[in-house]
Design an enzyme around this catalytic site. Structure first.
Site, short mmCIF file in Angstrom:
data_model
loop_
_atom_site.label_atom_id
_atom_site.label_comp_id
_atom_site.label_asym_id
_atom_site.label_seq_id
_atom_site.Cartn_x
_atom_site.Cartn_y
_atom_site.Cartn_z
N SER A 182 10.38 -37.44 -19.65
CA SER A 182 10.54 -36.13 -20.28
C SER A 182 11.28 -36.25 -21.60
O SER A 182 12.30 -36.93 -21.71
CB SER A 182 11.23 -35.09 -19.37
OG SER A 182 11.98 -35.69 -18.39
N HIS B 23 5.30 -33.48 -17.18
CA HIS B 23 4.90 -34.89 -17.11
C HIS B 23 3.38 -34.94 -17.28
O HIS B 23 2.66 -34.25 -16.58
CB HIS B 23 5.30 -35.51 -15.78
CG HIS B 23 6.78 -35.58 -15.55
ND1 HIS B 23 7.50 -36.75 -15.69
CD2 HIS B 23 7.67 -34.64 -15.21
CE1 HIS B 23 8.78 -36.50 -15.45
NE2 HIS B 23 8.91 -35.22 -15.15
N ASN C 131 21.02 -33.59 -20.54
CA ASN C 131 22.11 -32.75 -20.02
C ASN C 131 23.29 -33.65 -19.70
O ASN C 131 23.11 -34.85 -19.45
CB ASN C 131 21.66 -32.04 -18.72
CG ASN C 131 21.20 -33.02 -17.65
OD1 ASN C 131 20.06 -33.50 -17.67
ND2 ASN C 131 22.08 -33.32 -16.71
N ARG D 175 3.92 -41.07 -14.65
CA ARG D 175 4.90 -41.72 -13.78
C ARG D 175 4.90 -41.07 -12.40
O ARG D 175 4.86 -39.85 -12.28
CB ARG D 175 6.27 -41.59 -14.43
CG ARG D 175 7.44 -42.00 -13.56
CD ARG D 175 8.77 -41.84 -14.28
NE ARG D 175 9.19 -43.07 -14.95
CZ ARG D 175 9.84 -43.12 -16.10
NH1 ARG D 175 10.12 -42.03 -16.75
NH2 ARG D 175 10.21 -44.28 -16.61
N THR D 176 4.94 -41.88 -11.38
CA THR D 176 5.15 -41.37 -10.02
C THR D 176 6.62 -41.60 -9.69
O THR D 176 7.13 -42.71 -9.83
CB THR D 176 4.27 -42.12 -9.00
OG1 THR D 176 2.89 -41.90 -9.33
CG2 THR D 176 4.52 -41.63 -7.59
N HIS D 177 7.30 -40.54 -9.32
CA HIS D 177 8.73 -40.67 -8.99
C HIS D 177 8.93 -41.05 -7.53
O HIS D 177 8.13 -40.69 -6.66
CB HIS D 177 9.47 -39.36 -9.30
CG HIS D 177 9.67 -39.11 -10.76
ND1 HIS D 177 8.74 -38.49 -11.54
CD2 HIS D 177 10.71 -39.44 -11.58
CE1 HIS D 177 9.19 -38.43 -12.79
NE2 HIS D 177 10.38 -39.00 -12.84
N GLU E 143 22.83 -34.66 -8.84
CA GLU E 143 24.02 -35.13 -8.12
C GLU E 143 25.02 -34.00 -7.90
O GLU E 143 25.05 -33.02 -8.65
CB GLU E 143 24.73 -36.22 -8.94
CG GLU E 143 23.93 -37.48 -9.12
CD GLU E 143 22.75 -37.29 -10.05
OE1 GLU E 143 22.86 -36.53 -11.04
OE2 GLU E 143 21.70 -37.88 -9.76
I1 8IG Z 1 16.37 -34.85 -17.21
O1 8IG Z 1 21.58 -35.03 -14.36
C1 8IG Z 1 17.65 -35.41 -15.79
N1 8IG Z 1 17.26 -36.22 -14.81
N2 8IG Z 1 19.73 -37.85 -11.25
N3 8IG Z 1 20.67 -36.42 -12.82
C2 8IG Z 1 19.62 -37.11 -12.35
N4 8IG Z 1 18.44 -37.11 -12.94
C3 8IG Z 1 18.32 -36.38 -14.05
C4 8IG Z 1 19.36 -35.64 -14.59
C5 8IG Z 1 20.62 -35.66 -13.95
N5 8IG Z 1 18.91 -35.03 -15.70
#
Ligand code: 8IG
Length: 265
Positions: free
Chosen positions: A32, A64, A228, A85-87, A186
């Protein structure tokens, strides 16, 4: 069970057939915020829906892109852009997660550029900051390696490529990427844990892919766009919409950066 490297070889053969390009030199996974880079790095020779290539699945998240592009770079080399991408959190297993990387290796790519959008732990990083990945901590408790496959992960994120990236932008900072399973972000306590164990970036991809790329012998460049500040570092709750917005705002600049780095590889 089918050998994952056979599926990757089949996928590479299909890419060669549909693109008309027998071998690729560099591969990129665009996370992203990074999608525009594909338009800047060269001339698109072929755009293939990922669903036409063996082993790929449709993406789960809006934002995506599900296509594979073959791009001719100004220096005559060919780049394979994986927009699909596959997460790990999708739950299809780690083989599916690293299939794109293994396919890239099977097309001949010697360099794997892994990009992502991620959360930042360093308070000096504002949303929209691109950061080089210097190393990772894999908190998924999983691995793409199967059986007694012992692979060294020293200098996993190539020092040579990080130094090269810094010749393009000296202000690029580096950090250790912590891959969490997700898809939840998290807790603030988990972010503090990541900080205490030496992490600077939190995300949900990349580490497993890097391990597979190393297994396939590729040199790896990892780049995170900090969209972020990680939970608790930022005082307001995280929203996926804000993450996408930060990505959009930074996209042109970081894509130009990536395009310039690629011309030097
Ligand atoms: I965009 O703050 C993105 N992906 N684990 N934590 C995690 N993945 C993310 C975050 C985040 N921001």
């Amino acid at each position: 069970m089918t050998n994952p490297f056979d599926v990757a070889a089949e996928a590479a053969a299909k890419i060669a057939e549909l693109s008309g390009i027998a071998n690729h030199d560099i591969a990129l996974t665009l996370g992203s915020g990074w999608a525009k880079a594909a338009d800047l790095i060269g001339e698109t020779v072929a755009t293939i829906p990922a669903t036409q290539i063996p082993g790929f699945s449709a993406p789960a998240v809006a934002g995506h892109v599900a296509s594979i592009r073959s791009i001719k770079l100004p220096n005559g080399k060919f780049a394979l852009v994986l927009g699909a991408r596959t997460h790990y959190y999708e739950g299809h297993g780690v083989r599916r997660v690293v299939h794109g990387v293994r396919t890239a290796a099977a097309t001949g790519a010697k360099t794997m550029i892994l990009t992502n959008g991620a959360g930042g732990i360093k308070e000096t990083w504002k949303p929209g900051t691109p950061v080089l990945i210097s190393d990772h901590i894999n908190l998924t408790a999983d691995s793409p390696l199967e059986g007694a496959t012992f692979i060294d992960l020293t200098d996993l994120y190539s020092k040579r490529l990080r130094d090269l990236a810094k010749t393009v932008d000296q202000s690029l900072d580096e950090g250790v990427y912590c891959q969490f399973r997700g898809p939840h972000y998290e807790t603030p306590a988990e972010v503090q844990m990541a900080k205490h164990i030496g992490g600077h970036i939190v995300g949900m991809s990349t580490a497993l892919e890097a391990i597979a790329a190393r297994q396939s012998g590729m040199e790896i460049l990892g780049l995170s766009l900090i969209t972020n500040l990680a939970a608790g570092i930022q005082k307001t709750p995280l929203s996926h919409a804000e993450v996408l917005e930060a990505g959009r705002d930074a996209e042109a600049r970081i894509s130009a950066l990536l395009a310039e780095i690629i011309t030097k590889i």
